[in-house]
Design a protein around this motif. Structure first.
Motif, short mmCIF file in Angstrom:
data_model
loop_
_atom_site.label_atom_id
_atom_site.label_comp_id
_atom_site.label_asym_id
_atom_site.label_seq_id
_atom_site.Cartn_x
_atom_site.Cartn_y
_atom_site.Cartn_z
N GLY A 38 47.98 38.02 27.10
CA GLY A 38 48.07 37.47 25.88
C GLY A 38 47.74 36.06 25.77
O GLY A 38 46.99 35.58 24.70
N LEU A 44 44.55 42.08 17.93
CA LEU A 44 45.82 42.92 17.67
C LEU A 44 44.93 44.74 18.19
O LEU A 44 46.13 45.18 18.73
N ILE A 47 45.90 44.69 21.70
CA ILE A 47 47.28 44.80 22.14
C ILE A 47 47.70 46.37 21.95
O ILE A 47 48.71 46.86 22.71
N SER A 51 49.16 48.47 24.92
CA SER A 51 50.57 49.08 24.70
C SER A 51 50.65 50.38 25.10
O SER A 51 51.52 51.06 25.79
N ALA A 157 53.83 45.30 24.28
CA ALA A 157 53.26 44.67 23.00
C ALA A 157 53.84 43.43 22.91
O ALA A 157 53.23 42.55 22.37
N GLY A 158 55.16 43.22 23.01
CA GLY A 158 55.67 41.94 22.87
C GLY A 158 55.27 40.81 23.69
O GLY A 158 55.16 39.80 23.22
N TRP A 161 51.96 39.94 22.18
CA TRP A 161 51.78 39.27 21.10
C TRP A 161 52.37 37.75 21.32
O TRP A 161 51.83 36.75 20.91
N ARG A 164 49.50 35.77 22.93
CA ARG A 164 48.53 35.34 22.28
C ARG A 164 48.85 34.24 21.27
O ARG A 164 47.99 33.50 20.90
N HIS A 165 50.23 34.02 20.97
CA HIS A 165 50.49 32.80 20.00
C HIS A 165 50.79 31.60 20.84
O HIS A 165 50.69 30.57 20.35
#
Length: 192
Positions: A38, A44, A47, A51, A157-158, A161, A164-165
């Motif tokens: 990420g 998305l 992701i 996942s 996924a967590g 995510w 990614r941020h």
């Protein structure tokens, strides 16, 4: 299945909690891999794909382990963990190398079928050895598959995510940081 319906609720609760803790522990690999990927930047849709694949591998690998049985658990338990650690070190090293040597080497592409399979396998191979152990104790197969798959997929996924941020904060060196995270987790499994 009737054996599980007649099982003492306290025994079933204890089995549920033990399998949940194992699923969460194995999901940490998926989480760390997700953060590493990420950070490089991910859409998305990818992701969700990654996942899903990780969740499927977290179902299939322990299931295969449970069916393989007791007689090979000692041998494959250590080998499976070493292979998982080695794959993480290789993937992480590749990410670090490609950060500093752009144009010379393509990063592993999680958009391809083969790339997705390598990623899914790298974080779930040690689930096979856990499945071997659970097979010895006649653990509930359906419960194991559901918890392992759910934890693996959600934790991947967590991590994706979250990574990614953090991507915008690290700029061009995000891939190297993600690679270092993978290398550290790989070394952790090689060390054990």
């Amino acid at each position: 299945m009737n054996a599980y319906l007649s099982m003492d609720p306290a025994v079933y609760t204890g089995q549920f909690l033990a399998i949940l803790v194992m699923a969460l522990a194995l999901g940490l690999d998926a989480f760390s891999l997700g953060v590493g990927i990420g950070i490089r930047g991910i859409r998305l849709l990818h992701i969700m794909k990654i996942s899903f694949i990780v969740g499927m591998f977290h179902i299939l690998m322990p299931l295969m382990g449970m069916f393989t049985g007791n007689y090979v658990s000692t041998l494959l338990g250590n080998i499976a963990t070493l292979c998982g650690g080695l794959l993480l070190v290789i993937l992480g090293s590749h990410m670090v190398y490609s950060t500093f040597h752009t144009g010379q080497m393509e990063p592993i592409d999680h958009h391809t079928f083969l790339g997705l399979m390598v990623l899914g396998l790298s974080v779930s191979v040690d689930s096979f050895s856990v499945g071997l152990s659970l097979g010895l104790f006649h653990a509930d197969i359906l419960l194991t598959m559901m918890l392992f798959g759910l934890c693996g997929g959600l934790m991947a996924a967590g991590g994706l995510w979250l990574g990614r941020h953090f991507n915008g904060l690290l700029g061009d060196y995000g891939e190297a940081v993600g690679g270092l995270i993978l290398i550290l987790f790989g070394i952790k499994f090689l060390w054990i």
